[in-house]
Design a protein around this motif. Structure first.
Motif, PDB file in Angstrom:
ATOM      1  N   SER A  48      46.052  49.543  37.994  1.00 41.80           N
ATOM      2  CA  SER A  48      45.747  48.383  39.189  1.00 41.80           C
ATOM      3  C   SER A  48      44.848  49.422  39.979  1.00 41.80           C
ATOM      4  CB  SER A  48      47.596  48.840  39.269  1.00 41.80           C
ATOM      5  OG  SER A  48      47.926  47.789  40.942  1.00 41.80           O
ATOM      6  N   ARG A  49      45.005  50.130  40.483  1.00 44.60           N
ATOM      7  CA  ARG A  49      44.416  51.265  41.390  1.00 44.60           C
ATOM      8  C   ARG A  49      42.758  50.531  41.690  1.00 44.60           C
ATOM      9  NH1 ARG A  49      44.190  56.540  41.498  1.00 44.60           N
ATOM     10  NH2 ARG A  49      46.326  56.608  42.648  1.00 44.60           N
ATOM     11  N   ASN A  50      42.175  50.567  39.580  1.00 41.64           N
ATOM     12  CA  ASN A  50      41.045  50.122  39.672  1.00 41.64           C
ATOM     13  C   ASN A  50      41.063  48.787  39.419  1.00 41.64           C
ATOM     14  OD1 ASN A  50      39.479  52.810  39.761  1.00 41.64           O
ATOM     15  ND2 ASN A  50      41.474  53.704  38.678  1.00 41.64           N
ATOM     16  N   TRP A  51      41.472  47.864  39.554  1.00 40.20           N
ATOM     17  CA  TRP A  51      41.655  46.296  38.665  1.00 40.20           C
ATOM     18  C   TRP A  51      41.348  46.100  37.125  1.00 40.20           C
ATOM     19  CZ3 TRP A  51      43.839  43.542  42.110  1.00 40.20           C
ATOM     20  CH2 TRP A  51      43.618  43.388  43.542  1.00 40.20           C
ATOM     21  N   LEU A  52      41.518  47.074  36.554  1.00 41.32           N
ATOM     22  CA  LEU A  52      41.799  46.949  35.028  1.00 41.32           C
ATOM     23  C   LEU A  52      43.142  47.602  34.030  1.00 41.32           C
ATOM     24  CD1 LEU A  52      39.253  50.009  34.783  1.00 41.32           C
ATOM     25  CD2 LEU A  52      38.406  47.108  34.133  1.00 41.32           C
TER      26      LEU A  52
END
Length: 124
Positions: A48-52
């Motif tokens: 989530s933090r890395n938009w994946l």
């Protein structure tokens, strides 16, 4: 922003695996227990933090790999994590601490594990 499902690039795979390895090692140092549920929570958080994103089965298989290398390699490579060492693994915003020699060792273990294992997963 939109979350993208995609194959992770090699550096991202190594970083994700290392992040999960570090969180599992930290959990074990604090509780003396291997926690699969915490691996899944940590995986979702990192993605989530890395938009994946990854398919659920890929996350489960990744969790099994983390447990395998944590149980097999943690002490084998000379990483004896104590409670006092846990905080040094992460930055204040819960990212891996690249200055930590333990994190650097863990990253080497994770990169080696990724080279050893060939999976048909979307992240590999």
């Amino acid at each position: 922003m939109r979350i993208h499902e995609m194959s992770l690039l090699p550096d991202a795979r190594g970083e994700l695996l290392c992040y999960l390895f570090a969180t599992e090692a930290a959990t074990y140092a604090l509780t003396s227990d291997w926690r699969v549920d915490f691996i899944m929570i940590s995986c979702r958080s990192w993605l989530s933090r890395n938009w994946l994103s990854l398919q659920w089965l890929d996350r489960v298989c990744l969790g099994q790999l983390v447990l395998q290398i944590a149980r097999r390699d943690l002490r084998g490579v000379g990483i004896a994590l104590k409670r006092a060492d846990v905080q040094g693994l992460f930055t204040s915003d819960m990212k891996l601490n690249p200055a930590s020699t333990v994190v650097q060792q863990m990253l080497q273990v994770c990169r080696h594990a990724l080279q050893e294992h060939r999976f048909g997963w979307g992240w590999q």
